[in-house]
Scaffold this active site. Structure first.
Site, PDB file in Angstrom:
ATOM      1  CB  SER A  88      -0.946   0.022   1.210  1.00 46.13           C
ATOM      2  OG  SER A  88      -2.052  -0.811   0.977  1.00 46.13           O
ATOM      3  CE  LYS A  91      -4.790   2.030  -0.224  1.00 40.55           C
ATOM      4  NZ  LYS A  91      -4.184   0.740   0.184  1.00 40.55           N
ATOM      5  CB  SER A 149      -4.086   1.457   4.316  1.00 40.87           C
ATOM      6  OG  SER A 149      -3.355   1.160   3.151  1.00 40.87           O
TER       7      SER A 149
END
Length: 327
Positions: A88, A91, A149
């Site tokens: 993640s 992101k 997240s």
């Protein structure tokens, strides 16, 4: 646990030698040879006292880097040019694409679609628990994507800022924008195939730090990633008000003095990952650890190395509420 999405990551396993900033090595005292008309001063000179050698930290991560934020000078590197799954931390790029959009309206309201929630259920993704029909602002979706997240929030951003007539077309367009931005930033080994980082997304420690330094130039991004907890409200589909609370999964924040972000990431192929930054006085350091069995201890050791401190030995991580997402 971060989402598993469109494709399966391939875990890169590598060892590698620790590479560090060149140790300070004392040089022998320079002696002026005697001249024909002057007495020798050789006997009066005292050799310089050698400076202590700075030992590079031993870390668990398979890939890592630490750089000076102002100059980009490398202070530590371990397989820093090797591409690995990044989970993640991808992101960071999703947020950058949104925030770099010309004329972006951070107060624009985005309706939450059922597809965003279905995606989380289907892929076992980390979630901001967005409720269908609620209308959140783009700014709120950035908090939702970067703190807990939330893959649902990342999906909402991709669906909103991509182009096309269907969800799939818009998300594919958004991922293409992520890759285009990587090209603009000169990230030759960075590739994205998902909007939330759980596909075959990959980068190197060095390139992730370069991306982070770019993202942190944006005031909104800096504000979001240094936030430990966000509380906000949004109009609900039933006409009432929905209240949201999101906790930052980055436990280094609030645990190591000076940390100002940035993003966690965890999948089975990627292991535990962390992109981080910290400021002491007028000095800011950026770092990345990829596939680590102890990412926070690794990050603290690297920051100690850069700041010349010993805080890692007494690091006590900030406790997260029981219902907080883990990423």
């Amino acid at each position: 646990m971060t989402a598993r999405v469109l494709t399966t990551r391939v875990a890169a396993v590598a060892g590698g030698a620790l590479l560090a900033l060149s140790p300070l090595t004392a040089q022998a005292a320079q002696v002026t040879p005697p001249t024909q008309n002057a007495p020798s001063t050789h006997a009066l000179q005292t050799p310089q006292t050698p400076r202590p050698t700075q030992t590079a930290p031993v870390i668990a991560a398979k890939g890592a880097t630490l750089v000076d934020g102002a100059t980009g000078t490398s202070l530590f590197a371990k397989e820093a040019d090797t591409a690995r799954p990044i989970a993640s931390t991808a992101k960071i790029m999703a947020a950058s694409v949104v925030l770099d959009t010309k004329g972006v309206d951070l107060e624009r309201r985005v309706p939450v679609k059922q597809e965003y929630r279905d995606f989380v259920t289907q892929h076992g993704s980390s979630t901001a628990d967005l409720q269908t029909g609620d209308k959140l602002t783009v700014r709120q979706l950035l908090y939702a994507a970067l703190l807990p997240s939330g893959a649902d929030a990342a999906y909402a951003l991709a669906d909103t800022f991509g182009t096309g007539s269907t969800n799939d077309e818009r998300t594919a367009s958004f991922i293409a924008q992520m890759n285009h931005k990587a090209g603009e930033l000169g990230l030759a080994h960075t590739k994205f195939d998902s909007f939330d980082g759980a596909g075959a997304d990959a980068s190197t420690p060095d390139e992730l730090v370069k991306l982070a330094r770019h993202a942190m130039q944006n005031d909104t991004f800096r504000t979001v990633v240094k936030t430990k907890q966000y509380k906000g409200e949004a109009p609900a589909a039933n006409g009432r008000t929905r209240y949201y609370t999101w906790n930052n999964t980055n436990q280094l924040l609030g645990s190591y003095d000076g940390v100002i972000g940035i993003k966690t990431g965890t999948t089975t192929p990627a292991g535990d990952c962390l992109v981080f930054a910290a400021t002491r006085g007028d000095k800011t350091l950026y770092g990345t650890v990829l596939n680590s069995k102890d990412r926070y201890a690794d990050a603290a050791k690297l920051l100690d190395h850069g700041f010349g401190t010993t805080k890692a030995k007494t690091l006590k991580l900030r406790a997260l509420p029981a219902d907080t997402q883990r990423d």
